[in-house]
Design an enzyme around this catalytic site. Structure first.
Site, mmCIF file in Angstrom:
data_model
loop_
_atom_site.group_PDB
_atom_site.id
_atom_site.type_symbol
_atom_site.label_atom_id
_atom_site.label_comp_id
_atom_site.label_asym_id
_atom_site.label_seq_id
_atom_site.Cartn_x
_atom_site.Cartn_y
_atom_site.Cartn_z
ATOM 1 C CB SER A 43 -1.034 -0.123 1.087
ATOM 2 O OG SER A 43 -1.941 1.676 1.375
ATOM 3 C CG ASP A 80 -3.814 4.286 -1.133
ATOM 4 O OD1 ASP A 80 -4.571 3.662 -1.971
ATOM 5 O OD2 ASP A 80 -4.098 3.196 -0.028
ATOM 6 C CG ASP A 87 -3.675 -0.670 -2.069
ATOM 7 O OD1 ASP A 87 -3.256 0.050 -1.859
ATOM 8 O OD2 ASP A 87 -3.458 -1.942 -2.001
ATOM 9 C CG ASP A 146 -6.245 -0.009 -1.336
ATOM 10 O OD1 ASP A 146 -5.588 1.081 -0.620
ATOM 11 O OD2 ASP A 146 -6.391 -0.703 -0.633
#
Length: 475
Positions: free
Chosen positions: A102, A253, A255, A257
């Site tokens: 992340s 961010d 990743d 999500d």
């Protein structure tokens, strides 16, 4: 000796490469995941995606080898955002593994697991069993399994299907023209934004002019950390919106999500306000489809603004509070057949996306709301920003339980407050001036996390300082 409990967390796996996560550890985790999840659920295979971190490709290969060693097939989707992996899990009916850390720095990597249909895998829903079985494999040096015919590995590109699916959930074709500055932070938004909001996946052009920032995929994060929750990482986007006259700024961010939004002046919009706005839109959509508003549930975690349940109730729907964390939110959403769920950390969950979180779909809702109005974003969002919040404040403490009990004792004697233990400790004063605070221990660090909200700045500051004094005098 590697101890998996050190970096297999409550919701995912996240550790330093190669100090904690290496190919041997990942192979063991993969074999355990195949046994605990894929084989137990009789799944047709496991779908695997990864972000742009330098270590991701090697770890994915090791994971695929571990899964196939247990006789389970693997589908590799390559570079992907976490919500693209969730899409693949839902569309293909397979459990999944997403390699990402992340927003963590470049030396980290990790794995987010899900069951078929993007259902969560957390500490209480299989992750602890995966950890323990993988530890046994590591300790015994087991890499092959007698009598097992290895599974097969195939590759599949799902980006275009993912983009088309999201376009089918939120129609942006009728929006007024918008200039949109997007900071991908060198993360996976640099791949998914041009596909979903642009034409890279072969979809029709939208009335959006995308102003790209840091779209180059680079897991060393050369410009800033891909963590928009830290205000320092929003500065570039804020300046870009102001200097380019953008209607809105969106940051993802690492990743992709989670999404964060700034208005036309570069001022941040709180995730709670985004939650309340999308909740109202989703309730209206359900009502338009013939469902009674009173039948509609919306989930929010215990740290969102008090405005969130207020606005949900004003829409005629039912607010359902839950603990912080994706596995809790998804489970409660499924239990109540909730159409939407939101967290203070900018995770947004949708029933029509297999109850999974997707920053891209949340961003599309904000763009749709702005595109349907002639007003600037600051005016569109003003009704959802009702109170003053402190933001999350962390304090290092030696004994989080003891400190929490000290604070509890101080407030339990008051007859004008209510204490709640749904997630940590929440103390609420409903009388004017309204305020509440939540005190919650970190799962992984010796920290207490404090969030305060109040009807006005003076009250918020006073409550914040009073609680911090009690916390920090015991450190």
């Amino acid at each position: 000796m590697t101890t998996l409990a050190d970096f297999v967390k409550a919701y995912d796996v996240r550790g330093l490469v190669p100090d904690q996560l290496d190919v041997h550890v990942v192979h063991a985790l993969a074999a355990a995941f195949a046994e605990v999840i894929a084989l137990a659920d009789e799944a047709p295979g496991v779908v695997i995606g990864h972000d742009m971190r330098p270590s991701s490709s090697e770890l994915v290969d090791a994971f695929a080898a571990g899964v196939t060693a247990r006789g389970t097939d693997v589908v590799l989707i390559g570079l992907a955002s976490t919500d693209e992996l969730y899409y693949a899990s839902g569309a293909l009916g397979m459990p999944g593994a997403m390699f990402t850390a992340s927003h963590n720095p470049a030396r980290y990597n990790g794995i987010k697991f899900c069951r078929s249909g993007a259902r969560p895998v957390g500490q209480d829903s299989g992750l602890a069993r995966i950890r323990d079985l993988a530890q046994q494999h590591l300790d015994a040096g087991v890499t092959t399994f007698d009598g097992v015919t290895p599974g097969q590995v195939s590759r599949r590109d799902v980006l275009a299907d993912y983009a088309a699916f999201l376009r089918g959930l939120v129609d942006l074709g009728g929006s007024r023209p918008l200039r949109v500055s997007v900071d991908a932070g060198n993360g996976m938004g640099g791949l998914t934004v041009p596909a979903v909001l642009g034409t890279d996946a072969g979809l029709a052009d939208l009335p959006l002019t995308i102003d790209p920032m840091y779209f180059e995929l680079d897991g060393t994060f050369p410009n800033h950390e891909a963590n928009p929750l830290d205000p320092a990482n929003l500065v570039d986007l804020q300046e870009r919106v102001r200097s380019h006259g953008a209607d809105i700024g969106i940051a993802f961010d690492g990743d992709a999500d989670r999404c964060f939004v700034v208005d036309e002046a570069g001022d941040p919009i709180s995730p709670s306000a985004i939650t309340a706005m999308i909740a109202r839109r989703e309730v209206a959509r359900e009502v338009a489809a013939g469902r009674g508003a009173g039948e509609v549930a919306i989930v929010h975690n215990a740290i969102t603004s008090a405005a969130v349940p207020e606005i949900i109730a004003e829409s005629g729907a039912r607010p359902v509070p839950t603990r912080v964390g994706h596995s809790y939110v998804k489970a409660v959403m499924s239990e109540h057949d909730a159409v939407f769920g939101g967290e203070h950390s900018a995770h947004y969950y949708f029933r029509d996306f297999w109850f999974a979180d997707t920053g891209m779909l949340a961003a599309m809702h904000v763009l749709a709301a702005l595109g349907e109005s002639d007003a600037p974003l600051s005016e569109v969002m003003a009704p959802y920003e009702r109170y003053v919040a402190s933001g999350e404040i962390n304090s290092t403490v030696a004994d989080a339980v003891a400190v929490t009990e000290r604070v509890r004792h101080a407030y339990a004697r008051r007859d004008d407050v209510v204490l709640d233990d749904l997630d940590g400790m929440t103390v609420t004063r409903a009388e004017e001036p309204m305020w509440w605070f939540n005190l919650r221990a970190s799962n992984t660090e010796p920290l207490l996390r404090l969030n305060v909200e109040a009807a006005d700045t003076h009250t918020m500051t006073q409550v914040r300082d009073d609680v911090l004094m009690m916390i920090r005098e015991t450190r």
